[in-house]
Design a protein around this motif. Structure first.
Motif, PDB file in Angstrom:
ATOM      1  N   GLU A   1       7.821 -10.984  -3.446  1.00 20.23           N
ATOM      2  CA  GLU A   1       6.804 -11.405  -2.874  1.00 20.23           C
ATOM      3  C   GLU A   1       5.499 -10.626  -2.943  1.00 20.23           C
ATOM      4  OE1 GLU A   1       5.753 -12.211   2.092  1.00 20.23           O
ATOM      5  OE2 GLU A   1       7.548 -11.530   1.441  1.00 20.23           O
ATOM      6  N   LEU A   2       5.729  -9.418  -3.191  1.00 18.54           N
ATOM      7  CA  LEU A   2       4.421  -8.473  -3.408  1.00 18.54           C
ATOM      8  C   LEU A   2       3.930  -9.010  -4.635  1.00 18.54           C
ATOM      9  CD1 LEU A   2       2.781  -6.080  -2.674  1.00 18.54           C
ATOM     10  CD2 LEU A   2       4.377  -4.405  -3.935  1.00 18.54           C
ATOM     11  N   SER A   3       4.801  -9.350  -5.783  1.00 10.80           N
ATOM     12  CA  SER A   3       4.151  -9.528  -6.944  1.00 10.80           C
ATOM     13  C   SER A   3       3.357 -11.095  -6.728  1.00 10.80           C
ATOM     14  CB  SER A   3       5.444  -9.929  -7.801  1.00 10.80           C
ATOM     15  OG  SER A   3       4.789 -10.497  -9.082  1.00 10.80           O
ATOM     16  N   ARG A   4       3.985 -11.832  -5.958  1.00  7.91           N
ATOM     17  CA  ARG A   4       3.354 -13.277  -5.655  1.00  7.91           C
ATOM     18  C   ARG A   4       2.160 -13.267  -4.901  1.00  7.91           C
ATOM     19  NH1 ARG A   4       8.780 -15.035  -5.472  1.00  7.91           N
ATOM     20  NH2 ARG A   4       8.576 -14.888  -3.449  1.00  7.91           N
ATOM     21  N   SER A   5       2.021 -12.203  -3.820  1.00  7.24           N
ATOM     22  CA  SER A   5       0.985 -12.110  -2.690  1.00  7.24           C
ATOM     23  C   SER A   5       0.471 -10.919  -2.772  1.00  7.24           C
ATOM     24  CB  SER A   5       1.662 -12.631  -1.350  1.00  7.24           C
ATOM     25  OG  SER A   5       2.386 -13.865  -1.647  1.00  7.24           O
ATOM     26  N   THR A   6      -0.094 -10.119  -3.989  1.00  7.39           N
ATOM     27  CA  THR A   6      -0.366  -8.761  -3.381  1.00  7.39           C
ATOM     28  C   THR A   6      -1.781  -8.685  -2.751  1.00  7.39           C
ATOM     29  OG1 THR A   6       0.607  -8.255  -5.745  1.00  7.39           O
ATOM     30  CG2 THR A   6      -1.228  -6.705  -4.835  1.00  7.39           C
ATOM     31  N   GLY A   7      -2.553  -9.625  -3.213  1.00  3.42           N
ATOM     32  CA  GLY A   7      -3.832  -9.637  -2.327  1.00  3.42           C
ATOM     33  C   GLY A   7      -4.014  -9.841  -0.961  1.00  3.42           C
ATOM     34  N   ARG A   8      -2.930 -10.617  -0.636  1.00  7.21           N
ATOM     35  CA  ARG A   8      -2.877 -11.155   0.700  1.00  7.21           C
ATOM     36  C   ARG A   8      -2.147  -9.826   1.720  1.00  7.21           C
ATOM     37  NH1 ARG A   8       1.457 -12.436   3.595  1.00  7.21           N
ATOM     38  NH2 ARG A   8       2.648 -13.106   1.864  1.00  7.21           N
ATOM     39  N   ILE A   9      -1.085  -9.209   0.840  1.00  6.13           N
ATOM     40  CA  ILE A   9      -0.341  -8.380   1.657  1.00  6.13           C
ATOM     41  C   ILE A   9      -1.292  -7.044   1.712  1.00  6.13           C
ATOM     42  CG2 ILE A   9       1.611  -6.698   1.236  1.00  6.13           C
ATOM     43  CD1 ILE A   9       3.055  -9.471  -0.066  1.00  6.13           C
ATOM     44  N   VAL A  10      -2.030  -6.649   0.781  1.00  8.55           N
ATOM     45  CA  VAL A  10      -2.901  -5.642   0.707  1.00  8.55           C
ATOM     46  C   VAL A  10      -4.084  -5.880   1.819  1.00  8.55           C
ATOM     47  CG1 VAL A  10      -4.483  -4.042  -0.887  1.00  8.55           C
ATOM     48  CG2 VAL A  10      -2.398  -4.845  -1.663  1.00  8.55           C
ATOM     49  N   GLY A  11      -4.672  -7.020   1.592  1.00 11.74           N
ATOM     50  CA  GLY A  11      -5.387  -7.345   2.540  1.00 11.74           C
ATOM     51  C   GLY A  11      -5.109  -7.067   4.153  1.00 11.74           C
ATOM     52  N   ALA A  12      -4.092  -7.681   4.311  1.00  8.45           N
ATOM     53  CA  ALA A  12      -3.181  -7.440   5.603  1.00  8.45           C
ATOM     54  C   ALA A  12      -3.079  -6.047   6.050  1.00  8.45           C
ATOM     55  CB  ALA A  12      -2.024  -8.073   5.772  1.00  8.45           C
ATOM     56  N   VAL A  13      -2.677  -5.104   5.133  1.00  7.22           N
ATOM     57  CA  VAL A  13      -2.377  -3.863   5.560  1.00  7.22           C
ATOM     58  C   VAL A  13      -3.969  -2.957   5.673  1.00  7.22           C
ATOM     59  CG1 VAL A  13      -1.942  -1.493   4.434  1.00  7.22           C
ATOM     60  CG2 VAL A  13      -0.419  -3.334   4.066  1.00  7.22           C
ATOM     61  N   GLY A  14      -4.834  -3.400   4.906  1.00  5.26           N
ATOM     62  CA  GLY A  14      -6.268  -2.857   5.183  1.00  5.26           C
ATOM     63  C   GLY A  14      -6.636  -3.446   6.500  1.00  5.26           C
ATOM     64  N   ARG A  15      -6.554  -4.736   7.018  1.00  8.02           N
ATOM     65  CA  ARG A  15      -7.272  -5.216   8.212  1.00  8.02           C
ATOM     66  C   ARG A  15      -6.418  -4.601   9.282  1.00  8.02           C
ATOM     67  NH1 ARG A  15      -6.841  -9.692   5.571  1.00  8.02           N
ATOM     68  NH2 ARG A  15      -4.934 -10.344   6.795  1.00  8.02           N
ATOM     69  N   THR A  16      -5.298  -4.490   9.284  1.00 11.25           N
ATOM     70  CA  THR A  16      -4.072  -4.343  10.606  1.00 11.25           C
ATOM     71  C   THR A  16      -4.009  -2.687  10.673  1.00 11.25           C
ATOM     72  OG1 THR A  16      -2.008  -4.303   9.268  1.00 11.25           O
ATOM     73  CG2 THR A  16      -3.215  -6.443  10.440  1.00 11.25           C
TER      74      THR A  16
END
Length: 92
Positions: free
Chosen positions: A8-23
């Motif tokens: 999932e990290l491989s497929r959605s890196t931008g979304r996951i990293v963005g969520a970590v940065g936001r939250t």
């Protein structure tokens, strides 16, 4: 804490990293159900401190300083001030 699989990290890196940065909430990455990595938010000041503390030049300098201390190769603050004052006097 959020947990995601490595695929999932491989497929959605931008979304996951963005969520970590936001939250500001870290996310554990697993591989076959076992924790293998952590995506954590970065505090800019803490990151700058980490970069400086891990810079090869700084690390080497600190090792050299520790070696000098152990070997007794030190100069007192009074001696440093005297050397500085002599240098200032010599340069006018």
């Amino acid at each position: 804490m959020n947990m995601i699989g490595i695929r999932e990290l491989s497929r959605s890196t931008g979304r996951i990293v963005g969520a970590v940065g936001r939250t500001g909430e870290p996310t554990m990455v697993t591989n076959n159900g076992r924790p293998v990595a952590m995506v954590t938010p970065v505090n800019e000041e803490a990151f700058e401190d980490w970069v400086l503390a891990n810079a090869p030049e700084f690390v080497a300098s600190m090792k050299e300083a520790k070696d000098d201390l152990r070997a007794g190769r030190t100069t007192s603050l009074d001696e440093v001030i005297k050397m500085r004052n002599k240098r200032i006097d010599a340069n006018g």
